[in-house]
Enzyme design. Structure first.
Site, PDB file in Angstrom:
ATOM      1  N   GLU A  60       0.812  -1.220   0.000  1.00 23.64           N
ATOM      2  CA  GLU A  60       0.000   0.000   0.000  1.00 23.64           C
ATOM      3  C   GLU A  60       0.845   1.269   0.000  1.00 23.64           C
ATOM      4  O   GLU A  60       0.515   2.251  -0.677  1.00 23.64           O
ATOM      5  CB  GLU A  60      -0.964   0.013   1.194  1.00 23.64           C
ATOM      6  CG  GLU A  60      -2.140  -0.947   1.054  1.00 23.64           C
ATOM      7  CD  GLU A  60      -1.856  -2.334   1.603  1.00 23.64           C
ATOM      8  OE1 GLU A  60      -0.762  -2.515   2.206  1.00 23.64           O
ATOM      9  OE2 GLU A  60      -2.701  -3.241   1.447  1.00 23.64           O
ATOM     10  N   HIS A 129     -11.535  -3.785   9.077  1.00 15.90           N
ATOM     11  CA  HIS A 129     -12.102  -3.597   7.741  1.00 15.90           C
ATOM     12  C   HIS A 129     -13.432  -2.827   7.782  1.00 15.90           C
ATOM     13  O   HIS A 129     -14.229  -2.938   6.856  1.00 15.90           O
ATOM     14  CB  HIS A 129     -12.355  -4.946   7.047  1.00 15.90           C
ATOM     15  CG  HIS A 129     -11.110  -5.608   6.525  1.00 15.90           C
ATOM     16  ND1 HIS A 129     -10.160  -6.151   7.334  1.00 15.90           N
ATOM     17  CD2 HIS A 129     -10.665  -5.807   5.256  1.00 15.90           C
ATOM     18  CE1 HIS A 129      -9.179  -6.670   6.593  1.00 15.90           C
ATOM     19  NE2 HIS A 129      -9.465  -6.471   5.331  1.00 15.90           N
TER      20      HIS A 129
END
Lengths: 327, 343
Positions: A60, A129
Site C-alpha cells: 500500500e 475492515h
C-alpha cells in the site's frame, strides 16, 4: 436518465475519465484481472489494457508513493486502497509526501492524484475492515476529501476528483455499492466543494455525509410523522468544507446535530460541532449535539457492529429530545 | 556484476570539478550554520560522498528525474542546480528554490527533474516508481533515480519499490550511498548482511557495489546500470563511502573513534581524483589550484547572496497549500476574530 448502482457510477466515472484523458491510469491491488475487491474496476483492464489498469503487489505504501511520483511527472493516477483501514500503511506517502509537496516545494508542482478507498460498517467485516477514518485525512492540510453518498455524486465527485489539481482522498462506503438510483450523468453537477441540502425542515439541521445521510433522512421521515421537520445537509466533500451552507441553515433554524459514523472523540463531528458552536453561537437554542460512532473498535457480531454506529433510531430519538416538549 | 574502473579518464576533470564544487558548497553550508544564518536547525553535509553525486549524475540524461534523501545537496548541485538559490533555500529565503518553505531537506526543482529531497528516511523512493511508469507511458526515454542512504535499507518502502520496479521492468535506478552510518548507528549494527546490493539481486534487479572513493568507477558503474534501466532492466547501485563529519552539523560523532575517522577521511574521493589527474597529466597543479579557487569563490558568493536575500512575506504562509486557483486556508486569527466579533 439511466438506472445505475453506486458501484456502476464509480466505474463509469473511471471509464469516462480514462477515455477522455490518456494520462489517467488506475493502479492498486486486484484492480485489473480481479476487477476490484468490490467490483468497481471490473472490465476496465479489458477496455484500457494492463498498462493503464495496473495490478500491484500488496504494497500500500508504494502504491501511494508511486501515484505521487506519477502525478508529479504528468500522469493522473487513480490509486485504489482496498480498505481505508489500510491507510496507516500509506500515511507517510499520503501525509508527508502527497499532502506537502506543493507547499514544501514553493508551489512548483501539484500532486494531482486520487486515492480511492472505501470504509464504514455494514458488512460484518470486523475491526480492521470497517472503520471510518476520514478524520485522519481531514486533519492533514494539503489533502482534499470527498465522501459521496448518492449515485450521482459517486459519478460526479469522482470525475471532479480526477480533474482536481491536488491530491484527493475519495472514500466510498462499502454498504452503498449496490444502491440504485436513476441518474442523468450528462446533467451539470453541483460545483466541487458545495454541500447539498437533501431535505428542508424548520425545526433542526442535521449535518451528515456518506451513508449516514440515509440514516439521517430516515430519521427525518420518522420525525416528520411526529411533527418535527428536519433540514438534512449532505456535505459531499469534507475538504473543501462548505461551512457557508451549514451556517446559513443553522442560523435560520437554531438547532444543529452532526451525524458521523467515525468515532466521536476528535472526529469529523467534533470539528463540525465546534465550528457551529463558535460561529453560530448567538443563533443556537440548544447545544450542538454529535451523534457519532462509539469510541470502540468495530465488532464482527452484526448486533455489536450495528450498535457501534449511529442509526435512524438514535438520530430520531436524539432529535426528539432536543425538541423537548414538541416530541 | 563486475565493474571495471578507470575506463573514462577524459571525464575525470569534469568529475573532479563537480566534486570540488560540492565540497566547497558544503563547507560553506556549515559556515552559514555556524554563523546562525541558516533557517533549518538540521543540516546534513555530504562531505566524503562527493563521488556518489558526481559519478551517478554523470550517467544521467537531461530528461531524467530523481529524488534524494536528506543529505542531498551534492546530488542536486551535480545535476546543475544554482548554488546561490540552493544556499538561499537552506537559509529559508524567498529567493531559494522553494521560496524558503522547504530548506535543506525539502529542496526540489521540477525544471531539473528534482522531484524532491526528503526528510523521511526512504520517503522519496517510491516516487521514482511512479516517475518510471510515467516515463514509459509517455515514451520519454527518461530514467528516474532514487538516491538514499544506507539507513533507508531498514525501511520497508525500499523493498516494496524495488519489487515493483523489477516486476514491471521500469526505467528506474536505486542508488544507495552507503556512508556507513544511519545517524549514529554503523551499518553492521543495523543489518546482518552489509552487502547491500545483494538485496536487489534477490528482487531480480541488476545490482552492483562500487568503491565511492573512485569517482571514475562510480561513473562507469552508474552508466552501465543507467543504460540497463533505460532498456527496462532497473538496477541498484551501492556506493561505499565514509561520512567525514557527524550526522548533522552539531553532531561531533562521539560514537566513533578518532582513528576510525582518520582512516575514513583518508579515503577521500577528491584527493584520489586530484592525484590521478596529476599522475595522468590530465591537469597540472596550477590548473587544479585555479579550479579550486574558482569553486571557492563561486561558493563564497552564495553565502553573500543567501545572507542578503529577503525573507518570504508572511502572507506567503497560506500560499500553495492547494492550487493557486483555489481559496487559501483561512488564517486562525481571522477565524478567532469572526467568532469574537459577535454582539
Amino acid at each position: 436518465m439511466i438506472e445505475l448502482t453506486y458501484r456502476d457510477a464509480l466505474r463509469q466515472a473511471l471509464a469516462d475519465a480514462m477515455t477522455e484523458d490518456p494520462d489517467v491510469v488506475v493502479l492498486g491491488e486486484e484492480v485489473g484481472r480481479y476487477g476490484g475487491a468490490y467490483g468497481v474496476t471490473r472490465d476496465l483492464i479489458r477496455d484500457f489494457g494492463p498498462d493503464r489498469v495496473i495490478d500491484t503487489p500488496i504494497s500500500e505504501a508504494a502504491i501511494v508513493g508511486a501515484a505521487v511520483g506519477a502525478a508529479m511527472t504528468g500522469l493522473r493516477p487513480v490509486a485504489e486502497l482496498m480498505y481505508v483501514d489500510f491507510i496507516g500503511m500509506t500515511m507517510d506517502q499520503l501525509g508527508n509526501q502527497a499532502a506537502k509537496i506543493r507547499y514544501m516545494f514553493g508551489g512548483q508542482t501539484g500532486v494531482p492524484m486520487v486515492l480511492r478507498t472505501q470504509g464504514g460498517t455494514g458488512r460484518s467485516a470486523g475491526a480492521q475492515h470497517s472503520q471510518s477514518l476520514e478524520a485522519y485525512v481531514m486533519h492533514t492540510p494539503g489533502l482534499r476529501l470527498a465522501m459521496p453518498a448518492t449515485v450521482a455524486d459517486a459519478y460526479h465527485l469522482l470525475r471532479q476528483a480526477i480533474a482536481c489539481p491536488d491530491p484527493v482522498v475519495f472514500i466510498e462506503h462499502k454498504a452503498l455499492y449496490t444502491m440504485k438510483e436513476t441518474v442523468d450523468l450528462a446533467a451539470e453537477p453541483p460545483p466541487w466543494g458545495r454541500a447539498a441540502v437533501r431535505r428542508e425542515g424548520g425545526d433542526l439541521v442535521i449535518v451528515s455525509y456518506s451513508r449516514q445521510l440515509y440514516h439521517a433522512l430516515e430519521a427525518a421521515r420518522r420525525l416528520a410523522e411526529r411533527g418535527i421537520e428536519a433540514t438534512v445537509i449532505d456535505l459531499r466533500t469534507l475538504n473543501p468544507l462548505d461551512f457557508d451552507t451549514i451556517r446559513e441553515r443553522v442560523e435560520a433554524i437554531g438547532r444543529a446535530m452532526v451525524v458521523s459514523e467515525g468515532a466521536m472523540t476528535a472526529g469529523v463531528a467534533a470539528e463540525l460541532s465546534a465550528r457551529i458552536a463558535e460561529e453560530c453561537f448567538d443563533f443556537l437554542e440548544d447545544p450542538v449535539v454529535r451523534v457519532a460512532g462509539e469510541d470502540i473498535p468495530i465488532s464482527v457480531s452484526t448486533a455489536l457492529e450495528a450498535g457501534s454506529v449511529p442509526g435512524p433510531e438514535l438520530i430520531a430519538g436524539t432529535a426528539a429530545r432536543m425538541l423537548g416538549g414538541r416530541a | 556484476m563486475h565493474v571495471t574502473p578507470g575506463a573514462s579518464n577524459s571525464a575525470l576533470p569534469a568529475l573532479y570539478r563537480t566534486m570540488r564544487r560540492i565540497r566547497s558548497f558544503e563547507e560553506r553550508v556549515g559556515e552559514l550554520f555556524v554563523r546562525g544564518q541558516t533557517a533549518g536547525s538540521m543540516l546534513h553535509l555530504s562531505i566524503g560522498e562527493e563521488a556518489a553525486a558526481a559519478g551517478v549524475t554523470a550517467a544521467m540524461g537531461p530528461r531524467d528525474t530523481f529524488t534524494t534523501h536528506h543529505r542531498g545537496h551534492g546530488i542536486f548541485l551535480a545535476r546543475g542546480a544554482d548554488p546561490a538559490r540552493m544556499m538561499a533555500e537552506i537559509a529559508g529565503k524567498e529567493a531559494g528554490y522553494c521560496r524558503g518553505k522547504g530548506g535543506s531537506m525539502h529542496i526540489a526543482d521540477m525544471g531539473l527533474g528534482h522531484l524532491g529531497a526528503n526528510a523521511i528516511v526512504g520517503g522519496g523512493i517510491p516516487a521514482v516508481v511512479g516517475a518510471g511508469l510515467s516515463a514509459r507511458h509517455h515514451g520519454t526515454g527518461a530514467i528516474s533515480v532514487a538516491f538514499f542512504g544506507d539507513g533507508a535499507t531498514g525501511q520497508g518502502i525500499l523493498y516494496e519499490s524495488m519489487n515493483m520496479a523489477a516486476l514491471w521492468g521500469l526505467p528506474v535506478l536505486f542508488v544507495c550511498i552507503n556512508n556507513q552510518y544511519g545517524m549514529g548507528t554503523r551499518i553492521d549494527q543495523a543489518t546482518a548482511n552489509t552487502a547491500l546490493h545483494e538485496r536487489a539481486l534477490a528482487f531480480g534487479l541488476e545490482g552492483a557495489t562500487v568503491d565511492g572513493v573512485d569517482v571514475e568507477a562510480v561513473a562507469d558503474a552508474a552508466r552501465t546500470l543507467a543504460d540497463a534501466a533505460r532498456a527496462g532492466r532497473p538496477g541498484f547501485l551501492a556506493v561505499t563511502c565514509y561520512r567525514f563529519y557527524g550526522h548533522a552539523r552539531k553532531d561531533k560523532s562521539p560514537y566513533r573513534s578518532p582513528e576510525e575517522e582518520a582512516e575514513g577521511r583518508a579515503r577521500d574521493p577528491l584527493a584520489r581524483a586530484r592525484a590521478r589527474l596529476l599522475e595522468t597529466g590530465l591537469a597540472t597543479e596550477a590548473e587544479l589550484e585555479a579550479l579550486d579557487a574558482a569553486a571557492d569563490a563561486e561558493m563564497d558568493a552564495t553565502i553573500d547572496f543567501a545572507v542578503a536575500a529577503g525573507e518570504p512575506p508572511l502572507a506567503s504562509m497560506f500560499r500553495d497549500v492547494f492550487d493557486p486557483a483555489e481559496p487559501e486556508p483561512e488564517p486562525v486569527r481571522a477565524r478567532i476574530d469572526r467568532v469574537l466579533a459577535r454582539e
